[in-house]
Design a protein around this motif. Structure first.
Motif, PDB file in Angstrom:
ATOM      1  N   SER A 299      36.267  60.971   6.631  1.00  9.85           N
ATOM      2  CA  SER A 299      35.833  62.363   6.585  1.00  9.85           C
ATOM      3  C   SER A 299      36.575  63.160   5.517  1.00  9.85           C
ATOM      4  O   SER A 299      36.109  64.212   5.068  1.00  9.85           O
ATOM      5  N   ARG A 300      37.706  62.641   5.107  1.00  8.86           N
ATOM      6  CA  ARG A 300      38.510  63.343   4.113  1.00  8.86           C
ATOM      7  C   ARG A 300      37.800  63.383   2.762  1.00  8.86           C
ATOM      8  O   ARG A 300      37.840  64.401   2.057  1.00  8.86           O
TER       9      ARG A 300
ATOM     10  N   ALA B 186      35.284  66.044   2.847  1.00 12.94           N
ATOM     11  CA  ALA B 186      35.921  67.357   2.782  1.00 12.94           C
ATOM     12  C   ALA B 186      36.388  67.684   1.372  1.00 12.94           C
ATOM     13  O   ALA B 186      36.261  68.826   0.907  1.00 12.94           O
ATOM     14  N   VAL B 187      36.928  66.693   0.676  1.00 12.49           N
ATOM     15  CA  VAL B 187      37.373  66.908  -0.707  1.00 12.49           C
ATOM     16  C   VAL B 187      36.195  67.295  -1.596  1.00 12.49           C
ATOM     17  O   VAL B 187      36.283  68.238  -2.400  1.00 12.49           O
TER      18      VAL B 187
ATOM     19  N   ARG C 158      35.093  70.872  -0.791  1.00 18.15           N
ATOM     20  CA  ARG C 158      36.002  71.865  -1.358  1.00 18.15           C
ATOM     21  C   ARG C 158      35.867  71.918  -2.876  1.00 18.15           C
ATOM     22  O   ARG C 158      35.915  73.011  -3.477  1.00 18.15           O
TER      23      ARG C 158
ATOM     24  N   GLU D 121      33.056  74.150  -3.764  1.00 22.50           N
ATOM     25  CA  GLU D 121      33.440  75.561  -3.641  1.00 22.50           C
ATOM     26  C   GLU D 121      34.247  76.029  -4.849  1.00 22.50           C
ATOM     27  O   GLU D 121      34.166  77.186  -5.257  1.00 22.50           O
TER      28      GLU D 121
ATOM     29  N   ALA E 189      41.426  70.321  -4.838  1.00 22.95           N
ATOM     30  CA  ALA E 189      40.582  70.036  -3.667  1.00 22.95           C
ATOM     31  C   ALA E 189      41.270  69.065  -2.717  1.00 22.95           C
ATOM     32  O   ALA E 189      41.178  69.204  -1.487  1.00 22.95           O
TER      33      ALA E 189
ATOM     34  N   GLU F  69      44.100  71.013  -0.926  1.00 17.75           N
ATOM     35  CA  GLU F  69      43.651  72.054  -0.012  1.00 17.75           C
ATOM     36  C   GLU F  69      42.868  71.527   1.180  1.00 17.75           C
ATOM     37  O   GLU F  69      42.483  72.313   2.051  1.00 17.75           O
ATOM     38  N   THR F  70      42.617  70.226   1.216  1.00 16.36           N
ATOM     39  CA  THR F  70      41.936  69.649   2.381  1.00 16.36           C
ATOM     40  C   THR F  70      42.873  68.805   3.227  1.00 16.36           C
ATOM     41  O   THR F  70      42.424  68.135   4.161  1.00 16.36           O
ATOM     42  N   GLU F  71      44.153  68.843   2.911  1.00 14.17           N
ATOM     43  CA  GLU F  71      45.111  68.116   3.735  1.00 14.17           C
ATOM     44  C   GLU F  71      45.243  68.794   5.093  1.00 14.17           C
ATOM     45  O   GLU F  71      45.344  70.024   5.178  1.00 14.17           O
ATOM     46  N   ARG F  72      45.239  67.994   6.129  1.00 16.17           N
ATOM     47  CA  ARG F  72      45.405  68.538   7.473  1.00 16.17           C
ATOM     48  C   ARG F  72      46.882  68.763   7.748  1.00 16.17           C
ATOM     49  O   ARG F  72      47.715  67.908   7.428  1.00 16.17           O
TER      50      ARG F  72
END
Length: 431
Positions: free
Chosen positions: A368-369, A372-373, A376, A379, A417, A420-423
């Protein structure tokens, strides 16, 4: 009175649910130039997707566009099936002079239809016709197209399920894997071929991608490819290289198999062969394999002359010398170093980085990462797609003609990206 609907609603109301890219990139694009697309609000997006490899020379390349406009303005033939035209003659002569002859490649050229899957279908049909056998071997995580023959040699379970019928006469083998870490990857294949009890019918051909783009940017080693070519010769199987996404310079050389020093029996090309995003595909094969009867494989749009024009312009502009190849390899080194730095700067196990030329991927342990990358990145104004069987790889595919500053900009946006998508760590991990 008719009430006008918002412009974007028409896609939801009228277009099939099968659409995919637009779901990850919720914008209405209006124009494009070089390495950028612009939406209806004139917001720019840096393109690290390149039409899934169909736009190696960027959007609306000015040299190719001028050649196309000149051809159309003089009423050049647009549609001709497989009739002889001046545009086709010029393309064939240029392809011979700039691509085949300098590499001492003996191939005949077939125009099978407008898409890569047409080229693969023709390759499979020809191999079976020549050898008089049905079986074909392909490799895990392969992707070769969405029509039935191409799907049969594709590994992705989701795509295969869309066929709706059994996909037969094709057998998967491991893609450049060494189970014990030492031996080459053909021991199992060799045993199946040699055993009378293996259940493997002698294949007509083996089809392979030297770099699996949709499969996750999996890069085959040159020695593995040479071993595969040798195995095919010894076992009387034709070797088909699918260069639809990695050909036309994506890995550096015009053909992705050149680094390995092999000469496949059949090669498929599409995507960037037209140079402009126009539909065009080629199936290339050794002359002795040309046993087709006239019309035995045909298609209404196999002679799209505007694509011949832009393809010729691309060959003239970029393949008369080695400048583009050298530039692609140099920029590939730049991408690799940047991605390794991004991977090394992350907490926990570093994501895997792999690729060749200007085809690169970063694989995340959590699939899923990657999604998400890419979300982002969109965006932030950067177009990326995922690849791999679980969409676990963020795939970087910039145009080969991208400028140095644009490449640096895109790599910086990608790094941002990822960061900024690191949990954040779980509370239990913070102690």
């Amino acid at each position: 009175m008719t009430v006008a609907q918002p412009a974007s609603d028409v896609f939801e109301r009228l277009e099939s649910e099968v659409r995919s890219y637009c779901r990850g990139w919720p914008a209405v694009f209006d124009r494009a130039n070089g390495s950028r697309l612009y939406d209806e609000n004139d917001r720019p997006y840096l393109d690290f997707f390149s039409g899934a490899g169909a736009l190696n020379y960027g959007h609306n390349n000015p040299v190719l566009k001028r050649a196309l406009l000149d051809y159309l303005e003089r009423d050049g033939v647009a549609h001709a099936l497989d009739m002889s035209t001046a545009a086709k003659r010029t393309f064939l002569e240029t392809f011979q002079d700039t691509v085949l002859a300098p590499r001492d490649l003996p191939y005949k050229v077939m125009f099978p239809g407008p898409a890569g899957t047409n080229a693969v279908e023709a390759a499979l049909k020809l191999a079976r016709k020549v050898k008089g056998r049905e079986a074909v071997v392909f490799f895990t995580n392969a992707f070769h197209g969405m029509s039935l023959g191409s799907l049969a040699v594709t590994g992705n379970a989701f795509k295969r399920a869309g066929a709706g019928i059994p996909l037969v006469h094709a057998t998967p083998m491991p893609y450049d894997e060494r189970p014990d870490g030492r031996e080459p990857g053909f021991l199992w294949f060799e045993r199946l071929l040699a055993s009378e009890g293996s259940g493997l019918d002698t294949p007509a051909a083996v089809i392979v991608e030297t770099v699996q783009g949709e499969g996750g940017i999996n890069v085959a080693r040159a020695e593995w490819l040479r071993g595969l070519a040798d195995l095919c010769r010894r076992r009387d199987m034709l070797l088909i290289v699918d260069d639809i996404q990695m050909g036309c310079g994506r890995t550096g050389a015009f053909f992705s198999f050149e680094e390995a020093g092999i000469t496949p029996d059949i090669v498929t090309l599409a995507k960037s062969v037209s140079g402009y995003g126009l539909p065009m595909a080629l199936t290339l094969f050794r002359p002795e394999l040309d046993i087709w009867e006239p019309g035995e494989h045909n298609g209404t749009f196999r002679g799209f002359n505007p694509a011949f024009v832009t393809a010729t312009a691309a060959l003239e502009e970029y393949w008369r010398d080695g400048r583009l190849e050298k530039q692609t390899l140099a920029r590939g080194d730049q991408v690799e170093q940047a991605l390794l730095a991004v991977a090394a700067d992350r907490p926990g196990p570093a994501p895997d980085v792999r690729g060749r030329g200007l085809a690169w991927g970063m694989e995340f342990a959590d699939p899923s990462r990657a999604t998400a990358v890419c979300a982002r990145a969109f965006e932030l104004g950067l177009l990326l797609e995922t690849s791999g069987p679980e969409d676990q790889v963020a795939k970087l595919f910039p145009p080969l003609t991208i400028g140095d500053e644009e490449l640096e900009e895109g790599l910086a946006l990608f790094g941002r990206a990822v960061r900024e998508t690191e949990r954040p760590p779980r509370s239990a991990d913070r102690s």
